[in-house]
Write a protein that holds these residues in place. Structure first.
Motif, PDB file in Angstrom:
ATOM      1  N   VAL A 323       0.830  -1.207   0.000  1.00 52.37           N
ATOM      2  CA  VAL A 323       0.000   0.000   0.000  1.00 52.37           C
ATOM      3  C   VAL A 323       0.864   1.257   0.000  1.00 52.37           C
ATOM      4  CG1 VAL A 323      -1.736   1.302   1.294  1.00 52.37           C
ATOM      5  CG2 VAL A 323      -1.891  -1.187   1.164  1.00 52.37           C
ATOM      6  N   SER A 324       1.918   1.262   0.815  1.00 53.56           N
ATOM      7  CA  SER A 324       2.767   2.455   0.902  1.00 53.56           C
ATOM      8  C   SER A 324       3.437   2.742  -0.439  1.00 53.56           C
ATOM      9  CB  SER A 324       3.818   2.275   1.998  1.00 53.56           C
ATOM     10  OG  SER A 324       4.584   1.108   1.772  1.00 53.56           O
ATOM     11  N   THR A 325       3.820   1.698  -1.155  1.00 56.05           N
ATOM     12  CA  THR A 325       4.438   1.891  -2.469  1.00 56.05           C
ATOM     13  C   THR A 325       3.453   2.531  -3.445  1.00 56.05           C
ATOM     14  OG1 THR A 325       5.865  -0.037  -2.142  1.00 56.05           O
ATOM     15  CG2 THR A 325       5.557   0.725  -4.403  1.00 56.05           C
ATOM     16  N   PHE A 326       2.234   2.013  -3.458  1.00 58.05           N
ATOM     17  CA  PHE A 326       1.218   2.519  -4.385  1.00 58.05           C
ATOM     18  C   PHE A 326       0.891   3.981  -4.108  1.00 58.05           C
ATOM     19  CE2 PHE A 326      -3.305   3.328  -5.254  1.00 58.05           C
ATOM     20  CZ  PHE A 326      -3.337   3.100  -6.611  1.00 58.05           C
ATOM     21  N   PHE A 327       0.640   4.312  -2.852  1.00 54.25           N
ATOM     22  CA  PHE A 327       0.242   5.685  -2.545  1.00 54.25           C
ATOM     23  C   PHE A 327       1.423   6.646  -2.594  1.00 54.25           C
ATOM     24  CE2 PHE A 327      -3.596   3.613  -0.999  1.00 54.25           C
ATOM     25  CZ  PHE A 327      -4.564   4.511  -1.437  1.00 54.25           C
ATOM     26  N   LEU A 328       2.631   6.146  -2.362  1.00 54.27           N
ATOM     27  CA  LEU A 328       3.795   7.009  -2.545  1.00 54.27           C
ATOM     28  C   LEU A 328       3.912   7.414  -4.003  1.00 54.27           C
ATOM     29  CD1 LEU A 328       6.333   8.389  -1.592  1.00 54.27           C
ATOM     30  CD2 LEU A 328       7.546   6.207  -1.782  1.00 54.27           C
ATOM     31  N   LEU A 329       3.685   6.465  -4.909  1.00 47.85           N
ATOM     32  CA  LEU A 329       3.706   6.790  -6.337  1.00 47.85           C
ATOM     33  C   LEU A 329       2.565   7.734  -6.703  1.00 47.85           C
ATOM     34  CD1 LEU A 329       4.602   3.318  -7.892  1.00 47.85           C
ATOM     35  CD2 LEU A 329       6.078   5.315  -7.616  1.00 47.85           C
ATOM     36  N   ALA A 330       1.428   7.583  -6.031  1.00 46.05           N
ATOM     37  CA  ALA A 330       0.310   8.503  -6.276  1.00 46.05           C
ATOM     38  C   ALA A 330       0.693   9.928  -5.885  1.00 46.05           C
ATOM     39  CB  ALA A 330      -0.924   8.051  -5.493  1.00 46.05           C
ATOM     40  N   PHE A 331       1.403  10.088  -4.771  1.00 39.15           N
ATOM     41  CA  PHE A 331       1.863  11.419  -4.361  1.00 39.15           C
ATOM     42  C   PHE A 331       2.921  11.949  -5.322  1.00 39.15           C
ATOM     43  CE2 PHE A 331      -0.118  10.448  -0.252  1.00 39.15           C
ATOM     44  CZ  PHE A 331      -0.658  11.689   0.070  1.00 39.15           C
ATOM     45  N   VAL A 332       3.735  11.062  -5.873  1.00 44.67           N
ATOM     46  CA  VAL A 332       4.723  11.486  -6.865  1.00 44.67           C
ATOM     47  C   VAL A 332       4.021  12.065  -8.091  1.00 44.67           C
ATOM     48  CG1 VAL A 332       6.505  10.687  -8.459  1.00 44.67           C
ATOM     49  CG2 VAL A 332       6.498   9.880  -6.093  1.00 44.67           C
ATOM     50  N   ILE A 333       3.005  11.361  -8.567  1.00 46.15           N
ATOM     51  CA  ILE A 333       2.243  11.839  -9.729  1.00 46.15           C
ATOM     52  C   ILE A 333       1.561  13.164  -9.420  1.00 46.15           C
ATOM     53  CG2 ILE A 333       0.276  11.309 -11.229  1.00 46.15           C
ATOM     54  CD1 ILE A 333       0.993   8.354 -10.911  1.00 46.15           C
ATOM     55  N   TRP A 334       0.970  13.257  -8.239  1.00 45.61           N
ATOM     56  CA  TRP A 334       0.272  14.472  -7.841  1.00 45.61           C
ATOM     57  C   TRP A 334       1.227  15.673  -7.796  1.00 45.61           C
ATOM     58  CZ3 TRP A 334      -4.160  16.651  -7.940  1.00 45.61           C
ATOM     59  CH2 TRP A 334      -4.498  17.701  -7.096  1.00 45.61           C
ATOM     60  N   ASP A 342       9.137  19.246  -4.883  1.00 44.48           N
ATOM     61  CA  ASP A 342       9.337  18.145  -3.943  1.00 44.48           C
ATOM     62  C   ASP A 342       8.045  17.342  -3.798  1.00 44.48           C
ATOM     63  OD1 ASP A 342      12.004  18.927  -3.255  1.00 44.48           O
ATOM     64  OD2 ASP A 342      11.137  20.508  -1.980  1.00 44.48           O
ATOM     65  N   VAL A 343       8.208  16.066  -3.439  1.00 44.47           N
ATOM     66  CA  VAL A 343       7.061  15.213  -3.105  1.00 44.47           C
ATOM     67  C   VAL A 343       6.900  15.240  -1.597  1.00 44.47           C
ATOM     68  CG1 VAL A 343       6.106  12.882  -3.180  1.00 44.47           C
ATOM     69  CG2 VAL A 343       7.481  13.732  -5.085  1.00 44.47           C
TER      70      VAL A 343
END
Length: 454
Positions: A323-334, A342-343
């Motif tokens: 889950v942390s990997t998926f949402f970390l990538l979501a914050f990167v995209i955002w 910065d993310v």
């Protein structure tokens, strides 16, 4: 002069190469389980079990997946089912303790500056506290399984036609399987009979959710439950991300299956909500069927495949990319969409190395699933694409859900799932830790250039 205890020396030697230790221990456990499952007393008919069937079952149990090529309750004897239970418990505790050792070692080797790379806060424990940490993990596991067993035993004993000891065995077996996010069942049709019984389905669903959070997030959430704002970034991503996935998944499942008479369409509104919530909670990691998977509408399969691929929390009994990997990538995209330099997550800037690690794990996992799907289709005649993708994702994410084609696969197809279950269990932890330990700093940097993207 203080003398070093022999057991402390052993622990330190094991901790020198934890990334190598975890896959080796799991491989040895799988081979040992395979040999035991091949013994004649393990089956009801007192028959010899083939090496491939025993290997598949042992791998599925140790990797806490739950996929099976046999009719579990009608093939394995009581002794065989007990062994499967033990293997599942060993696999669940093994990945938790193995993850604990790896995370402690990685975090200490990286130092304070790069500790975000391991995506877990372990500052409460040091390498000298390994025994205390492992005891806390074991106590948490057994306490949760005990509570689940007590509740379900009472329900099966009082409301169903089971004797006390039969109810206790059924409850203990399914509680251990659910908390460890495995999908073996003593009912031929899974948990379909309990889809609208909250006293059975809810404890199993909640147990799977707790087991799928991971000890770093779970311990910190309990310790700082009144001050969630002080949670580490990894804990926030895991807790709130898991809640988001379950909520969105439940709504999406209700939307696609509301009128399906073969799944939840025949239930009243409370029954629809309960069955959908339970199925989504178990589909992310647990592998139990509360509604028949092979009767789902086609639009429901992408939802379940996505949830299985994401999986649960880091250092948990769940699989997936985490889950942390998926949402970390979501914050990167955002951050990229907004043009932010910065993310940031919760007023914390995420290290570039963590972003690269998350992207690497996700893309490699996608590649493995894609190659595995293509290989399975090539090995099997007339297997629909969605069915192949579903089975491959389920095996790699160690979920255990199936559309009912596993037992009909060729030997090559079954061996492919064995490899994916093993990779899905030890791969993310081993690879992620290896990336973190391999981080290095150069004394020079090349000139920067921005190639065209898109």
């Amino acid at each position: 002069m203080n003398r070093v205890k022999p057991e402390d020396c052993l622990v330190r030697r094991l901790l020198r190469h934890p990334v190598r230790l975890v896959p080796l221990v799991f491989l040895v456990a799988i081979l040992l389980g395979t040999g035991l499952l091949m013994l004649r007393p393990m089956t009801i008919e007192y028959q010899h079990t083939s090496f491939l069937t025993a290997l598949f079952t042992a791998t599925s149990a140790i990797s806490v997946t739950g996929l099976s090529v046999t009719d579990t309750p009608n093939y394995w004897s009581g002794l065989g089912l007990t062994l499967i239970t033990v293997l599942t418990q060993v696999g669940g505790l093994g990945i938790l303790t193995g993850a604990a050792l790896v995370i402690l070692t990685v975090s200490r080797r990286l130092g304070l500056h790069n500790r975000l790379l391991v995506q877990a806060e372990t500052t409460e424990y040091g390498l000298g506290d390994v025994r205390r940490l492992l005891l806390h993990i074991a106590a948490t596991v057994f306490a949760c399984e005990l509570v689940m067993t007590i509740i379900i035993t009472g329900r099966l004993w009082l409301a169903y036609d089971h004797s006390f000891w039969e109810a206790l065995w059924l409850a203990a077996f399914h509680s251990i399987q659910a908390f460890n996010n495995s999908g073996f069942s003593l009912y031929t049709e899974g948990l379909l009979a309990f889809s609208r019984d909250p006293w059975v389905s809810l404890p199993l669903a909640l147990g799977a959710i707790i087991g799928g959070l991971g000890f770093p997030a779970l311990f910190e959430a309990v310790r700082e439950w009144r001050r969630s704002a002080r949670w580490a970034v990894a804990t926030k991503l895991t807790i709130w991300g898991s809640a988001t996935l379950v909520g969105i998944g439940t709504v999406g499942f209700l939307a696609t299956e509301w009128g399906n008479p073969w799944t939840v369409g025949q239930y009243d509104i409370p029954g629809k909500v309960l069955a959908s919530f339970t199925q989504i909670a178990l589909a992310r990691t647990g592998g139990y069927e509360v509604v028949p998977t092979d009767a789902l509408r086609e639009e429901s399969y992408p939802l379940l495949i996505g949830l299985m691929f994401i999986g649960g929390g880091s250092a948990s009994t769940a699989g997936g990319i985490k889950v942390s990997t998926f949402f970390l990538l979501a914050f990167v995209i955002w951050a990229e969409v907004r043009g932010e330099p910065d993310v940031t997550v919760g007023r914390r800037r995420i290290a570039t190395a963590s972003q690269r690690q998350a992207l690497t794990v996700a893309l490699l996992s996608i590649a493995i699933v894609a190659v595995g799907t293509a290989a399975l289709i090539a090995m099997t005649d007339r297997l629909p694409f969605y069915a192949a993708l579903f089975e491959i994702t389920s095996a790699f994410s160690t979920t255990g859900l199936s559309v009912g084609v596993v037992s009909s696969l060729s030997d090559g197809g079954q061996f492919l799932l064995i490899v994916l279950m093993y990779l899905g269990r030890v791969g993310p932890l081993t690879f992620g830790s290896a990336i973190a330990l391999n981080t290095r700093h150069r004394l020079y940097r090349y000139p920067e250039e921005q190639p065209i993207v898109g």
